[in-house]
Structures are given as C-alpha cells and as structure tokens.
Design an enzyme around this catalytic site. Sequence first.
Site, PDB file in Angstrom:
ATOM      1  N   VAL A  37       0.835  -1.211   0.000  1.00 39.53           N
ATOM      2  CA  VAL A  37       0.000   0.000   0.000  1.00 39.53           C
ATOM      3  C   VAL A  37       0.866   1.255   0.000  1.00 39.53           C
ATOM      4  CG1 VAL A  37      -1.750   1.285   1.290  1.00 39.53           C
ATOM      5  CG2 VAL A  37      -1.929  -1.198   1.113  1.00 39.53           C
ATOM      6  N   LYS A  70      13.858  -2.441   2.428  1.00 39.89           N
ATOM      7  CA  LYS A  70      12.615  -2.386   1.645  1.00 39.89           C
ATOM      8  C   LYS A  70      12.312  -0.928   1.275  1.00 39.89           C
ATOM      9  CE  LYS A  70       8.250  -3.757   0.588  1.00 39.89           C
ATOM     10  NZ  LYS A  70       8.041  -3.965  -0.845  1.00 39.89           N
ATOM     11  N   GLN A 118      -4.215  -8.142   5.994  1.00 38.37           N
ATOM     12  CA  GLN A 118      -5.067  -9.338   6.122  1.00 38.37           C
ATOM     13  C   GLN A 118      -4.452 -10.514   5.373  1.00 38.37           C
ATOM     14  OE1 GLN A 118      -8.422  -6.729   4.734  1.00 38.37           O
ATOM     15  NE2 GLN A 118      -9.595  -8.517   5.397  1.00 38.37           N
ATOM     16  N   ARG A 130     -10.554  -7.519   8.909  1.00 39.08           N
ATOM     17  CA  ARG A 130      -9.716  -6.360   9.255  1.00 39.08           C
ATOM     18  C   ARG A 130      -9.609  -6.228  10.763  1.00 39.08           C
ATOM     19  NH1 ARG A 130     -12.996  -5.197   4.879  1.00 39.08           N
ATOM     20  NH2 ARG A 130     -11.915  -4.497   2.999  1.00 39.08           N
ATOM     21  N   SER A 150       4.575   3.010  18.344  1.00 35.14           N
ATOM     22  CA  SER A 150       5.982   3.308  18.025  1.00 35.14           C
ATOM     23  C   SER A 150       6.095   4.377  16.935  1.00 35.14           C
ATOM     24  CB  SER A 150       6.708   2.025  17.582  1.00 35.14           C
ATOM     25  OG  SER A 150       6.160   1.558  16.368  1.00 35.14           O
ATOM     26  N   ASP A 177     -14.245   1.769  -0.496  1.00 40.92           N
ATOM     27  CA  ASP A 177     -15.477   0.957  -0.600  1.00 40.92           C
ATOM     28  C   ASP A 177     -16.530   1.697  -1.434  1.00 40.92           C
ATOM     29  OD1 ASP A 177     -14.938  -0.777   2.322  1.00 40.92           O
ATOM     30  OD2 ASP A 177     -14.046   1.188   2.002  1.00 40.92           O
ATOM     31  N   ARG A 236     -15.630   1.215  -4.924  1.00 40.02           N
ATOM     32  CA  ARG A 236     -15.989  -0.143  -5.369  1.00 40.02           C
ATOM     33  C   ARG A 236     -17.493  -0.214  -5.673  1.00 40.02           C
ATOM     34  NH1 ARG A 236     -12.266  -3.037  -0.778  1.00 40.02           N
ATOM     35  NH2 ARG A 236     -10.479  -3.429  -2.121  1.00 40.02           N
ATOM     36  N   HIS A 280     -14.890   0.515   7.780  1.00 42.56           N
ATOM     37  CA  HIS A 280     -14.260  -0.031   6.576  1.00 42.56           C
ATOM     38  C   HIS A 280     -14.075  -1.514   6.884  1.00 42.56           C
ATOM     39  CE1 HIS A 280     -11.557  -0.950   3.342  1.00 42.56           C
ATOM     40  NE2 HIS A 280     -10.558  -1.192   4.156  1.00 42.56           N
TER      41      HIS A 280
END
Length: 313
Positions: A15, A41, A83, A89, A102, A149, A152, A176
Amino acid sequence: MRSKTKISIIGAGFVGSSSAFALMIGGYATEIVVVDINKDKAEGEAMDLAHGASFVKPLEIKAGDYKDTVNSDIVIITAGAAQKPGESRLDLIGKNYKIMGSIVPEVVKYSPNSILLVVSNPVDILTYIVYKLSGFPKERVIGSGTVLDTSRFKYMLGEHFNIDTRNIHTYIMGEHGDSEIATWSITSLAGMNVDDYCKLYCNKCNGIEELHIEDDVKSSAYEIIKKKGATYYAIALAITRIVEAILGDEHSILTVSSLLGGEYGIKDIYLGVPSVVCSSGVKNIIEVPLSPSELAALNLSATKLKESLSSIK
Ligand code: NAD
C-alpha cells in the site's frame, strides 16, 4: 498546490509503495519520504521510484528515518500487518495497534502541524488510536475510511447499468469492513433514485432488491486477497484522491473516517461518513438523510467498532 509540498509515508509495503507511485504520477508533492522498519525495503522502493523522476513533475523521493520526515504536510500511515486470506480487518487489531505506539510519537515530534492520514487496518479503530496518541485536533487525524469501498460500490453499479461510474452518486458508510452499509436510499443516477432508474432503464433486473452489489463490495477485499495476496492499487488511488482534496483545499465530500461527535446519534468513534475535506483536514461531517434501517445499521457498525476498541483500551 505544488509550492513545496512534503508527504511522508510510513510503511513501504504494497500500500505504501503503490501510494508513493500514484502520488508521484499525480505530481502532488515536491518531496516524498518513505519510512519502514525494514530499511532495505524502504530504500529499494525509493530507488525504484526515484529512477522514474525524469518522467514526472520535479520531485525528491527518498527513504529515511523519522527525522527525515520533518515538517511534512501530510503523513500517511500504512505500516503494519495486512489481512491474510480469510482474516477480517478487525482480526488485525492486536498486531497493529502497538505499531501505532511506536510510529505516532515520532511523527508528531517531527511534523507537529501535519495532517495524519491513517490507512492501516482496522482503519477506523487505528485512526481513533492515532488521534488519541497524537494529541492533534480531530480535524487533522483522518482515516481512509470507506473512500475505497464507495469507489468499489460506484464501479459495480456502473458496470451493472453500463453507465460511467462518475455518474453514480452514493456512499458506503460505517466501518471499513464487514459492518459497513450501502446507502441505497440516497443512491442516484441522472437525478433519479437508483430503484426508479433500475425499473426504467435496466433490463437486467427489476429494482435494487434483486441486486447483491452490497455483498460484493463487502467481499471484494477477501476475494482479491485470496487471488493475489493483497489489495493496493485502488487504495493507492483513494489515498491520492484524499491528498488531492487536502492540498487543493477542495472542500470535497469524501467518506473518510472522521470522529463523530453526535452526528447520526453516534459519539466518540471514528467511522467512514461523508465529510468535507479541505486544507485543514476534515472541516465537518455531513449528515445525509438515511432511511431508518440504514441509520440503525450505521449505529450497529459504530457499536461493533466501540466493542473492538474497548477490548484493547
Ligand atoms: P505490507 O505487509 O505489504 O506492508 C506493511 C509494511 O509495514 C511492511 O513493509 C513492514 O515492514 C512495515 N512495518 C511494520 N511495522 C512497522 C513499524 N513499526 N514501522 C514502520 N514500518 C513498519 O502490507 P500492505 O499490503 O502494504 O498493507 C498495509 C496496511 O494497509 C495493512 O494494515 C492493510 O490491511 C491496510 N490496508 C488498508 C486499506 C484501506 O482501505 N484502509 C486497503 C488495503 C490495505
């Protein structure tokens, strides 16, 4: 919009890196900093993105530590577990709420005037936690909510009617997640209620009672995760849309996750609700005229989230 805009992204996973890519293509920032607990990464993603710099508007993109996020205008939080197939979720709470502990103090230390945009799941719960941890005013702590959503839902209705998705006016509201609701009673096309449009112009069904689109919206993340392991392109575009509304001081109505203070009879929980998004964050929540059953379902969604939140409080 382009005068020295700095965006930091915490979490360089699917993401976070897709969002950096979408923001870069859109030309929304002059500087993007990517931070991840996995430094390699973050560095690899930043290098890969930076090598495309000659194809977009001038931009500095780099991996860094929290000190490099100093004076960010917007900090997007995408860090944490995602997930796995079959996981909801809300199942991610245990793993992800500690991570916010953190991240948030560091973000606040270096960018005390920023707007925080939370994307990690469960997004409504984590946005509430980030709000509490940051001490920021509620206007400046936003969750991505049900912006994805809603997109969608519009896409699926557009496909059903063979109409441009941008001509479908509707919202998905609430969590969500599994308890979200489709606002059928205010869904419209061409100035007509969707049910009337369906009966007049659609030869595939006889009204919205025959449509199962709401279930398809709810199950779509599960389906994508089962097929390819994660969802990231559409959420990256949703994030970009929210950022665009903030940086452009657009006063756009988006179903971001906002802190309710009595609207819809709900208090002290973040939920995806139509909210006016501008340069100061969420200006206000709009109370749309829901049907009694939709209002009851929205309240149930809020209750479910409050129960989850109290389990970690
Ligand atoms: P991912 O596993 O690909 O990436 C997560 C990244 O977070 C990893 O690179 C990891 O190293 C990093 N990370 C973990 N702990 C960290 C810490 N303490 N500090 C900094 N970085 C840390 O996962 P993803 O697919 O990118 O998903 C990220 C989150 O976004 C998940 O919680 C997922 O459920 C959520 N998500 C939300 C939406 C939405 O609509 N709100 C949509 C899709 C995914």
